[in-house]
Design a protein around this motif. Structure first.
Motif, PDB file in Angstrom:
ATOM      1  N   UNK A 165      -2.113   3.007  -4.646  1.00 21.93           N
ATOM      2  CA  UNK A 165      -1.830   1.686  -4.374  1.00 21.93           C
ATOM      3  C   UNK A 165      -1.795   0.488  -3.856  1.00 21.93           C
ATOM      4  N   UNK A 166      -2.860  -0.730  -4.401  1.00 19.51           N
ATOM      5  CA  UNK A 166      -2.593  -1.296  -2.947  1.00 19.51           C
ATOM      6  C   UNK A 166      -2.617  -2.583  -3.441  1.00 19.51           C
TER       7      UNK A 166
ATOM      8  N   UNK B  12       9.304  -7.918   4.646  1.00 18.76           N
ATOM      9  CA  UNK B  12       8.182  -7.000   5.935  1.00 18.76           C
ATOM     10  C   UNK B  12       8.626  -5.706   6.020  1.00 18.76           C
ATOM     11  N   UNK B  13       9.385  -5.137   5.653  1.00 15.38           N
ATOM     12  CA  UNK B  13      10.233  -4.125   6.512  1.00 15.38           C
ATOM     13  C   UNK B  13      10.062  -3.279   4.778  1.00 15.38           C
ATOM     14  N   UNK B  14       9.891  -4.014   3.558  1.00 16.35           N
ATOM     15  CA  UNK B  14      10.458  -4.496   2.449  1.00 16.35           C
ATOM     16  C   UNK B  14       8.677  -3.801   1.713  1.00 16.35           C
ATOM     17  N   UNK B  15       7.700  -4.270   2.277  1.00 21.21           N
ATOM     18  CA  UNK B  15       6.277  -4.290   1.960  1.00 21.21           C
ATOM     19  C   UNK B  15       5.504  -3.899   1.856  1.00 21.21           C
ATOM     20  N   UNK B  16       5.916  -3.099   3.486  1.00 24.45           N
ATOM     21  CA  UNK B  16       5.475  -1.660   4.419  1.00 24.45           C
ATOM     22  C   UNK B  16       5.753  -0.727   4.145  1.00 24.45           C
ATOM     23  N   UNK B  17       4.761  -0.057   4.042  1.00 25.71           N
ATOM     24  CA  UNK B  17       6.017   1.425   3.566  1.00 25.71           C
ATOM     25  C   UNK B  17       5.050   2.997   4.062  1.00 25.71           C
ATOM     26  N   UNK B  18       5.876   4.084   4.341  1.00 26.69           N
ATOM     27  CA  UNK B  18       5.688   4.915   4.538  1.00 26.69           C
ATOM     28  C   UNK B  18       4.508   6.183   4.899  1.00 26.69           C
ATOM     29  N   UNK B  19       4.246   5.806   2.781  1.00 26.04           N
ATOM     30  CA  UNK B  19       3.537   6.319   1.542  1.00 26.04           C
ATOM     31  C   UNK B  19       3.536   7.509   1.601  1.00 26.04           C
TER      32      UNK B  19
ATOM     33  N   UNK C 207       0.985  -1.078  -0.321  1.00 26.43           N
ATOM     34  CA  UNK C 207       0.181   0.159  -0.268  1.00 26.43           C
ATOM     35  C   UNK C 207       0.800   0.921  -0.038  1.00 26.43           C
ATOM     36  N   UNK C 208       0.768   1.423  -0.957  1.00 26.83           N
ATOM     37  CA  UNK C 208       1.810   3.467  -1.338  1.00 26.83           C
ATOM     38  C   UNK C 208       0.920   4.086  -1.859  1.00 26.83           C
ATOM     39  N   UNK C 209       1.030   5.436  -2.017  1.00 26.17           N
ATOM     40  CA  UNK C 209       1.346   6.590  -2.785  1.00 26.17           C
ATOM     41  C   UNK C 209       2.035   6.867  -4.143  1.00 26.17           C
TER      42      UNK C 209
END
Length: 283
Positions: A204-205, A268-275, A194-196
């Motif tokens: 985008x999801x 996990x640290x790569x999939x997550x995002x600060x958006x 999930x990110x901008x």
């Protein structure tokens, strides 16, 4: 993980949808073979991913990139089902980008989406081979094609007023991108959940980030989804690096049944995002 906001799909709300599938509450019409009911084995990880990464919020207008492949068709059926039963209300539409490649015809999707899904549907055609011949830099048509399709989807989102773009990449895709990046670029990267985008106007999801490819394949087959065979001559003219990574991982999984669970944890640290930043193409 922080508590979900009131207008977001919570784990509790999604468990009502995903774990129980609300089968006892289905109407007679919904029980007919025309109503596609995704299996719990897919609904549950989708629900967990949506809750974990806060993908869907009240009032979202979601556009799904519908290629006609098994993954995007499966995701359309899942999101349509969740839209009917979710306590959080969101709009859903789909868009197909027809690259006008000889032998590839996604136009039958028009009738199927109208009859089975009953959602707004946008069909955009563009000769991507001609466009590539005129503007492509480098030697990867697949990367060029992916970028052009993504750009067209962004254009449709803005033109039609959709603030979320849903893509159907699954856990196998993320794992393959992770290994390719490490092997070939010496970088730890993969697709985000999930990110901008770079312009920060579209989210985008990827609701399938916890779902395996064999699950979407089995669902597409059992539900008789109208999969459009992908026979792009540019993709099959030479062996693909992604296919080689896929075969490598599947071979390793025969010796390690926890492989994809371990890769999920490692990524996990790569999939997550600060958006706050977009995502580079990983093709």
């Amino acid at each position: 993980m922080s508590e979900p906001l009131p207008n977001e799909l919570s784990v509790e709300a999604l468990s009502e949808i995903a774990a129980e599938v609300l089968e006892p509450k289905l109407s007679k019409k919904e029980r007919t073979k025309d109503w596609i009911i995704p299996p719990k084995a897919i609904l549950k990880p989708v629900g967990r991913a949506i809750a974990q990464y806060k993908m869907i919020q009240e009032g979202d207008r979601i556009l799904l990139g519908l290629s006609g492949g098994k993954d995007s068709l499966a995701l359309l059926a899942v999101l349509k089902y969740m839209q009917r039963h979710s306590p959080v209300k969101f709009e859903l539409a789909a868009c197909t980008i027809d690259p006008e490649i000889p032998g590839f015809d996604p136009s039958p999707l028009k009738q199927w989406v109208a009859e089975k899904m009953g959602i707004p549907y946008f069909y955009e055609a563009e000769d991507l081979v001609a466009l590539a011949n005129a503007h492509m830099k480098g030697n990867s048509f697949c990367s060029f094609c992916a970028r052009q399709k993504r750009g067209k989807l962004y254009t449709v989102c803005r033109r039609e007023g959709y603030n979320v773009l849903a893509l159907a990449q699954h856990l196998d895709d993320l794992a393959e991108s992770f290994i390719m990046s490490a092997f070939n670029a010496g970088e730890l990267r993969t697709m985000k959940a999930h990110y901008l985008n770079n312009e920060k106007d579209i989210r985008i999801i990827r609701p399938f980030v916890r779902v395996r490819e064999n699950q979407t394949r089995d669902f597409a087959r059992s539900a008789e989804l109208p999969v459009i065979p992908d026979n792009c001559p540019a993709c099959y003219a030479k062996p693909q690096e992604r296919q080689r990574m896929k075969e490598l991982l599947l071979a390793e999984e025969k010796h390690n049944k926890h492989l994809y669970a371990n890769l999920w944890t490692a990524m996990q640290p790569l999939i997550a995002d600060d958006n706050h930043a977009g995502e580079a193409e990983l093709s």
